[in-house]
Structures are given as C-alpha cells and as structure tokens.
Design a protein around this motif. Sequence first.
Motif, mmCIF file in Angstrom:
data_model
loop_
_atom_site.group_PDB
_atom_site.id
_atom_site.type_symbol
_atom_site.label_atom_id
_atom_site.label_comp_id
_atom_site.label_asym_id
_atom_site.label_seq_id
_atom_site.Cartn_x
_atom_site.Cartn_y
_atom_site.Cartn_z
ATOM 1 N N SER A 31 142.156 -15.768 25.595
ATOM 2 C CA SER A 31 142.953 -16.894 26.705
ATOM 3 C C SER A 31 141.867 -17.308 27.841
ATOM 4 N N LYS A 32 141.726 -18.568 28.165
ATOM 5 C CA LYS A 32 140.711 -19.016 28.779
ATOM 6 C C LYS A 32 141.150 -18.887 30.399
ATOM 7 N N LYS A 33 143.368 -18.811 30.732
ATOM 8 C CA LYS A 33 143.924 -18.834 31.619
ATOM 9 C C LYS A 33 144.125 -17.653 32.014
ATOM 10 N N TYR A 34 143.925 -16.312 31.546
ATOM 11 C CA TYR A 34 144.483 -15.353 31.737
ATOM 12 C C TYR A 34 142.659 -14.214 31.580
ATOM 13 N N ASP A 35 142.991 -13.407 32.539
ATOM 14 C CA ASP A 35 142.663 -12.566 31.965
ATOM 15 C C ASP A 35 142.279 -12.127 30.175
ATOM 16 N N SER A 36 141.312 -10.839 30.168
ATOM 17 C CA SER A 36 141.473 -11.001 28.343
ATOM 18 C C SER A 36 140.392 -10.195 28.181
ATOM 19 N N VAL A 37 141.361 -9.061 26.872
ATOM 20 C CA VAL A 37 140.078 -7.981 26.924
ATOM 21 C C VAL A 37 140.805 -7.401 25.316
ATOM 22 N N TYR A 38 139.592 -7.960 24.473
ATOM 23 C CA TYR A 38 139.501 -7.715 23.058
ATOM 24 C C TYR A 38 138.276 -7.741 22.635
ATOM 25 N N VAL A 39 138.262 -6.866 20.586
ATOM 26 C CA VAL A 39 137.188 -6.769 20.641
ATOM 27 C C VAL A 39 136.680 -7.884 19.622
ATOM 28 N N ASP A 40 135.196 -7.846 19.844
ATOM 29 C CA ASP A 40 134.751 -9.486 18.774
ATOM 30 C C ASP A 40 134.968 -9.430 17.192
ATOM 31 N N ASN A 41 135.979 -10.115 17.063
ATOM 32 C CA ASN A 41 136.577 -9.477 15.306
ATOM 33 C C ASN A 41 135.644 -10.351 14.943
ATOM 34 N N VAL A 42 134.792 -11.538 14.613
ATOM 35 C CA VAL A 42 134.257 -12.558 14.773
ATOM 36 C C VAL A 42 132.761 -11.598 13.911
ATOM 37 N N TYR A 43 132.179 -11.123 14.845
ATOM 38 C CA TYR A 43 131.387 -10.152 13.835
ATOM 39 C C TYR A 43 131.507 -9.158 13.445
ATOM 40 N N GLY A 44 132.691 -7.874 13.649
ATOM 41 C CA GLY A 44 132.810 -6.798 12.810
ATOM 42 C C GLY A 44 133.165 -7.723 11.715
ATOM 43 N N GLY A 45 133.608 -8.530 11.331
ATOM 44 C CA GLY A 45 134.044 -9.525 9.789
ATOM 45 C C GLY A 45 132.616 -9.268 9.653
ATOM 46 N N TYR A 46 131.200 -10.272 9.767
ATOM 47 C CA TYR A 46 130.164 -10.219 9.839
ATOM 48 C C TYR A 46 128.613 -8.939 9.561
ATOM 49 N N LEU A 47 129.470 -7.606 10.268
ATOM 50 C CA LEU A 47 129.445 -5.781 10.122
ATOM 51 C C LEU A 47 129.889 -5.825 8.425
ATOM 52 N N ALA A 48 131.118 -6.032 7.873
ATOM 53 C CA ALA A 48 131.881 -6.015 6.507
ATOM 54 C C ALA A 48 130.872 -6.811 5.677
ATOM 55 N N GLY A 49 130.253 -7.956 5.957
ATOM 56 C CA GLY A 49 130.762 -8.792 4.338
ATOM 57 C C GLY A 49 127.934 -7.987 4.680
ATOM 58 N N LYS A 50 127.806 -8.150 5.720
ATOM 59 C CA LYS A 50 126.589 -8.071 5.913
ATOM 60 C C LYS A 50 126.160 -6.423 5.087
ATOM 61 N N HIS A 51 126.964 -5.126 4.960
ATOM 62 C CA HIS A 51 126.783 -4.376 4.294
ATOM 63 C C HIS A 51 127.254 -3.903 3.092
#
Length: 333
Positions: free
Chosen positions: A149-169
């Motif tokens: 959220s742009k309102k709060y400190d946030s820690v997360y993983v780039d899920n879009v990129y993770g799905g992209y890696l799965a697709g490419k493989h």
Amino acid sequence: MKPSIKDVARLAGVSLGTVSKVLNNNPTVKPENRMKVLRAIAQLGYRPNPFARSLASNKTYMVSIFLPIMSSEFYAYLFEGIDDELSNAWYDSSIYPLFSKRRLVDYSNPNAFPYQSDGVLLVSLIPEKLFEGGHVPTKKPVVLVDACSKKYDSVYVDNVYGGYLAGKHLLEKRGEVFLISISEKGKPEFASGVFEQRRRGFEKALKEAGLALPNSHVFEIGESFPEAFTVAREILQRATLPVNIFAVCDTLAMGVVEAVKESGLTLGTDVRVVGFDDLKWSEKLGLTTVRQPIVEMGKKAATILLKRIVGDDSPRYEVRFKPKLIVRSSTGR
C-alpha cells in the motif's frame, strides 16, 4: 539467583542506562556497546521483566498481527522470521485472524484491543479494501507484509515476476499449458491479490510468445491439496500429452504431482509442473518452483516495525523481494 540488569551492566562494562537503552531498542546506542550488552545477556541468560519494562517505558512490548487465514504453511514460515526479530528485541506478538465481516467491524474500532499494542503487522491484507479511507484505525506504526500500500511501509515479493518466470520456463517445453490458481472472489475485501498477480505474470510470458491462455485451461479453486488433485485428474484425462501446469502455490502443485503418480504417467516428461513458494518439502518432492524468501520477508517487516516503534521517521519503506526459479525434476531438468 536470577541475573539482574546490574549484572548485565557489570559484565558488559557499561552503564545501567546503556543496558536499558539496548533493552528498549534505542537507536542511539553505539554498535560496539550494543554487542557488549547482548553478549552479556546471552552469557548470563538474563530475561528482562516485561511488567517492569512496560511501566518504565510506557510500552507494551507486544505487536499485533492481522492475517486472513490460519491454516497455511506459508504463514508458519513467515511467523518464523517475524518471531526471530521480535524475540531478539524482547518483543512478543498476538495473532488476530481477520476473515469475516464481523471481525472487520470489530477491528475498525480504534479502541479495539489489538491497537493497544506498540505496533501492527498487516499480513496479506490491503488496508484500502478493509478500512474507511484506506487507513488502519490506529496511530501506532503499521507495516504490511505480503502486500503493498502506498500509505504504509510494505514488504512483499514481486509476484508478477514470479509468474513470469514460471511461464518462461514452461514455454521451453512442448505441450499444452494449464494454470491452477486460487480464487479470491468469495471475500474480495480480504484478498491480497497475489494469486492474480502470479497469473498476470504467467500470461505475460505467454503473450510475449504469441500465445493466449484459454479460459478452458484455467482452474480457480480453494487453497487445498484435494481440490488440486481433483482438478489435475480432470486435466490429465482430457489433455493431449505432454502437459505443462503452473500451480500458483506449492500446496496445489503437490496435488498435481500426486495425480500424476496415480495416473501412471511420468512426472517431468508426460507432465511438467511448476509451483510457487519453495516450501521445505518441495525439494524432496523434486518440485520445480518459484522461490520466495518467506522467512526473510517476515524478518524485514518486523525489523521495520521495531524501527518505527522507537521513533524512526524515515520516508515510507517499500521492500520488494525478487523471486527465483528453482528447477528440479518435475519439469524434466
């Protein structure tokens, strides 16, 4: 006789005030003095009295953790990281499942019990979907983990990129492509959107290759092994081999693997499977998966929250971890 704060100060060769600052996570303590105190504490086996600390500092030394569900291995690993950091600062935590509208009403009250702690970790939940104006109803520090959220400190993983890696493989392999995802449509206010992000990344990889993912090749189910097993059976019965399947979490991927075994087909040749998470049993299963640093995310979120509790007024933190594809035998390496 139990060791006292005076014993710690004497062994560390510092003042009582310095020991007190270390116990209260005061950032003004010199690193070398902090290490002296921590070594003395470990050597003596000293544990501070939480009631005395609370009275002296006007803090509870508690953190409230909100999350949407309890029954997920992902959260067990996340809490491992959170608890490591909190315990190092002599903090404890309370968990508040937020999975119903009744609870949401309760926790929309700024006087609710969870907001009496020193800070809040909001796990896999988006404040803009939950609270009026997108603001958690507390003036205490709030950090999001596995969400952004742009309102709060946030820690997360780039899920879009993770799905992209799965697709490419999987696109490196011959055969039809299927997606098994988790539906978040039932309670949209409690949805983090991570599974939809993984799907977007996966479809992006296919689009770059000039391919589309037909609706008939997409299955949205609950986060359970039996449902994944049933859906995988259906795919294997109707598809032309070889088949490539991306399951948006390792729990679903395990259901696919078991269905492949039951069918007598060969995993990695007839059916290729990619999961997401890299849980502790994934390697033993030979599961190709997208690894997200779950424990590290928990540690980082707790570290930021502890900084905020002691007065860190830095600009908003946003920590985005990059996932990594781990190739194993389930895709025929």
